[in-house]
Write an enzyme that holds these catalytic residues in place. Structure first.
Site, PDB file in Angstrom:
ATOM      1  N   ASP A 292      17.270  91.461  76.183  1.00 27.05           N
ATOM      2  CA  ASP A 292      16.902  90.980  77.516  1.00 27.05           C
ATOM      3  C   ASP A 292      18.135  90.598  78.338  1.00 27.05           C
ATOM      4  OD1 ASP A 292      15.111  90.549  79.496  1.00 27.05           O
ATOM      5  OD2 ASP A 292      14.400  88.614  78.777  1.00 27.05           O
TER       6      ASP A 292
ATOM      7  N   ASN B 255      11.101  78.625  74.856  1.00 24.19           N
ATOM      8  CA  ASN B 255      12.316  78.322  74.120  1.00 24.19           C
ATOM      9  C   ASN B 255      13.195  77.518  75.066  1.00 24.19           C
ATOM     10  OD1 ASN B 255      11.509  79.906  71.875  1.00 24.19           O
ATOM     11  ND2 ASN B 255      12.158  81.745  72.956  1.00 24.19           N
TER      12      ASN B 255
END
Length: 487
Positions: A181, A71
């Site tokens: 995360d 990403n």
């Protein structure tokens, strides 16, 4: 450190065994940190984002994660001159377009100065893009683990901890209790040097919702059992961030807890912090970190408790973050080049001299392309219009220069950032600053790392009276120029 390690170890160990982070008895102050002036969340077209990032140019990549499903995050600039960060998801992520839009719009309703806020998104075909505020001063990981000039000061580390806790408290108050995360790469620093929490972590990063892609040694224990993220999991990750701040390195929680139990804080604490904090402050921060890392999720404090615990530890609150971080605050104190100074003065004659002397030296590959194209009559006419424009530009006949350069551009066979730059200045000379700004932006789209394009944007914005945006463009030009000069 500013205390004896043996005392800190003993005091800390005792407090961990017996104390809880207290629930605060303070008024909710979330309204004190609302952000004004940011545009409302909106949908962007793919073409708008493509133009803003200069066609997703490699030069504009800020970060990319993962080998199989990266990403990528790009920096860019909207037509309004607002700088943005664009997260472009891998094509296998978010197959459900409706789910992506619903999640993005929900996160986009948040507005807080402790967040790098989400401004919009794009969902066209297989493209899934998020648009957020751009933070120009790197990540916490860079400043903690890979610093070049100075390590982060203790008082700044405490400020980072508080600001992150306040960000989580705000998100929780708005019903966004999950953050995926949470780590030192998710913490960004704005133009003022203040830490902000990236809004990207408020959305899951793939269709299966996996959130902990880092080493399993840093993963909340319950996640290993259930595979689910909970608000208590976020608190655990916050605890690992506190360990990063204390130690100056990414240390596994199990190792840190062993050091605390063994009363060996000297091994845990960053040696660069020696003499910067008291025994009580060091003890309290380690105690808060330890409570966040409790194996039993229900024993961990919530964000409001964290804010209450961290607020009394703050020192030197009147000193701005950029001063504590050693970040250059504005271009006012920078050693500007002659071209940058001319832009600040709006000295168009001096800028003309620079562009005339520079010629087409920065048009990568343009000369080669022209030599191969000269055999066609149409191209010969195009080249003649460019040559006539150059002659008019040299003799300061700017109206003629605009006409000739426009003929060259309209043919569209060849692309030259220098032609756009010269027409931009010609527009400024003829009192057409909006047109000048558009051409300067187009020059940067063609050549994203060309400092001349940023400087021309700056002077056009100065002429238009858009002082703050002009300073941003000027600073951008300065950064690109110093990189080009290798200084």
């Amino acid at each position: 450190m500013g205390c004896e390690c043996s005392k800190l170890s003993l005091c800390c160990y005792d407090s961990v065994q017996s104390g809880q982070v207290p629930e605060p008895n303070v008024a909710d102050n979330e309204n004190d940190t609302e952000v004004g002036g940011l545009p409302a969340f909106r949908d962007y077209t793919y073409d708008q984002i493509k133009v803003a990032t200069s066609g997703f140019a490699v030069e504009n990549i800020v970060s990319e994660h993962g080998e199989r499903a990266p990403n990528v995050v790009y920096k860019g600039k909207l037509d309004s001159q607002m700088r943005i960060a664009v997260k472009r998801f891998n094509r296998s992520a978010w197959p459900d377009a409706r789910q992506f839009m619903e999640e993005a719009k929900a996160v986009g309703q948040l507005r807080n100065q402790r967040l790098a806020n989400l401004l919009g998104c794009c969902c066209e075909g297989e493209e899934r893009l998020l648009v957020a505020e751009y933070m120009p001063n790197d990540t916490l990981a860079k400043h903690l683990f890979h610093w070049e000039t100075q390590p982060m000061k203790w008082v700044m580390r405490l400020r980072v901890a508080l600001h992150l806790a306040e960000a989580l408290e705000y998100c929780t108050s708005k019903g966004r209790t999950l953050y995926h995360d949470l780590n030192a790469y998710r913490v960004l620093f704005d133009e003022e040097g203040n830490p902000r929490l990236s809004c990207f972590g408020l959305m899951k990063n793939s269709r299966d919702g996996k959130s902990y892609s880092t080493n399993l040694a840093f993963t909340p224990p319950e996640y290993l059992r259930t595979g689910r993220v909970t608000p208590e999991s976020v608190t655990y990750s916050f605890g690992t961030l506190l360990l990063d701040l204390i130690s100056g390195k990414h240390i596994p929680p199990s190792r840190a807890l062993d050091l605390i139990r063994d009363r060996n804080l000297e091994m845990l604490t960053d040696s660069c912090l020696e003499g910067q904090f008291t025994n009580d402050d060091g003890t309290e921060l380690v105690r808060v970190a330890t409570r966040c890392l409790q194996a039993e999720p229900r024993e961990r404090p919530n964000p409001k408790s964290l804010v209450a615990a961290l607020l009394p530890l703050q020192k030197e609150t009147e000193v701005p973050s950029h001063a504590l971080m050693g970040i250059q605050h504005s271009t006012a104190s920078l050693p500007l080049s002659p071209l940058a100074e001319a832009c600040v003065r709006k000295d168009l004659t001096a800028i003309h001299e620079v562009l005339e002397k520079l010629g087409y030296k920065d048009d990568e590959g343009a000369a080669t392309e022209l030599s191969f194209q000269m055999w066609t009559n149409q191209m010969q006419e195009t080249l003649n219009s460019k040559k006539k424009g150059d002659a008019a530009f040299r003799h300061k006949d700017f109206s003629t220069a605009i006409d000739c350069y426009s003929q060259f551009i309209e043919v569209g066979t060849m692309v030259s950032p220098t032609v756009y730059a010269r027409r931009s200045l010609s527009y400024l000379m003829t009192d057409l600053p909006e047109e000048a700004l558009n051409d300067a932006v187009q020059a940067q789209v063609i050549s994203p790392v060309w400092h001349i394009a940023s400087y021309l944007q700056a002077v056009a914005l100065f002429v238009l009276g858009r002082e703050n945006e002009a300073r941003v463009a000027l600073n951008e030009g300065y950064v690109l120029e110093t990189k080009k000069n290798g200084s």
